[in-house]
Design a protein around this motif. Structure first.
Motif, short mmCIF file in Angstrom:
data_model
loop_
_atom_site.label_atom_id
_atom_site.label_comp_id
_atom_site.label_asym_id
_atom_site.label_seq_id
_atom_site.Cartn_x
_atom_site.Cartn_y
_atom_site.Cartn_z
N GLU A 23 8.59 -13.45 -38.36
CA GLU A 23 7.55 -13.84 -39.32
C GLU A 23 6.35 -12.90 -39.26
O GLU A 23 5.72 -12.63 -40.29
N HIS A 49 3.19 -16.16 -50.77
CA HIS A 49 4.14 -16.31 -49.66
C HIS A 49 3.54 -15.77 -48.35
O HIS A 49 3.91 -16.24 -47.26
N THR A 53 3.39 -17.71 -44.97
CA THR A 53 3.92 -17.09 -43.74
C THR A 53 2.93 -17.25 -42.59
O THR A 53 3.34 -17.48 -41.44
N GLN A 56 3.58 -20.53 -41.38
CA GLN A 56 4.86 -20.57 -40.67
C GLN A 56 4.70 -20.05 -39.24
O GLN A 56 5.29 -20.60 -38.30
N GLU A 113 15.96 -15.37 -43.27
CA GLU A 113 15.04 -16.37 -42.71
C GLU A 113 15.65 -17.77 -42.78
O GLU A 113 15.51 -18.57 -41.85
N GLU A 143 10.92 -21.24 -47.35
CA GLU A 143 11.82 -20.09 -47.57
C GLU A 143 12.80 -20.38 -48.70
O GLU A 143 13.08 -19.51 -49.53
FE LIG Z 1 8.96 -16.78 -43.53
#
Ligand SMILES: [Fe+2]
Length: 165
Positions: A23, A49, A53, A56, A113, A143
């Motif tokens: 990541e 995104h 991320t 994440q 991912e 994802e």
């Molecule tokens: Fe990711």
């Protein structure tokens, strides 16, 4: 970092650390893809995104805390390979197909991912770590959603180019 993996819990810790490395690399790649893409809506998608991320990464770090472990820094050669592949293709691409090529790289990365999170979730479920399952499930859903958006954008772009020819 693990030298040897002896049981499913160690496999899980190793793969979770590898996902963290993945990541962190993806976050870098998203910046490059945003800079490289031509259409504003793609730039916007990659920025969005990148925000996901960051979340994440925080979720994976939280997963390590839930397990009572320090974040592991296992390497992730797969993501380096995907990055090298995307970069090589972008170099070869005419301006008219840059966005198409960028989306191909993004789709391959999302598929990877998704595979990583599916394996992690299977382990977390069987190891009896419901809080970790929940954190990883959030990442997996982002994802999956991103892959759908990438696929839709790719279809539109290919269609535009083909019908304009
Ligand atoms: Fe990711």
């Amino acid at each position: 970092m693990f030298d040897k993996l002896n049981n499913p819990r160690e496999v899980f810790g190793h793969k979770l650390g590898s996902a963290l490395t993945m990541e962190q690399k993806v976050l870098e790649m998203l910046g490059d893809l945003e800079d490289g893409s031509q259409r504003d809506e793609l730039k916007q998608q990659f920025r969005h995104h990148a925000d996901e991320t960051r979340q994440q990464i925080a979720n994976i770090e939280q997963a390590f805390r839930e397990l009572g472990e320090e974040p592991d820094d296992s390497p992730c050669p797969a993501i380096k390979g995907l990055e090298a592949d995307a970069k090589a293709d972008i170099k070869m691409a005419d301006d008219s197909v840059i966005d198409d090529v960028i989306l191909a790289g993004a789709a391959a990365t999302e598929h990877h991912e998704i595979a990583v999170y599916e394996t992690l979730i299977t382990h977390a479920e069987e190891l009896g770590e419901p809080n970790v399952v929940q954190l990883l499930q959030q990442n997996l859903e982002q994802e999956q959603h991103t892959l759908e958006e990438v696929t839709r954008a790719q279809r539109e772009i290919v269609h535009q180019v083909v019908t304009a020819a």
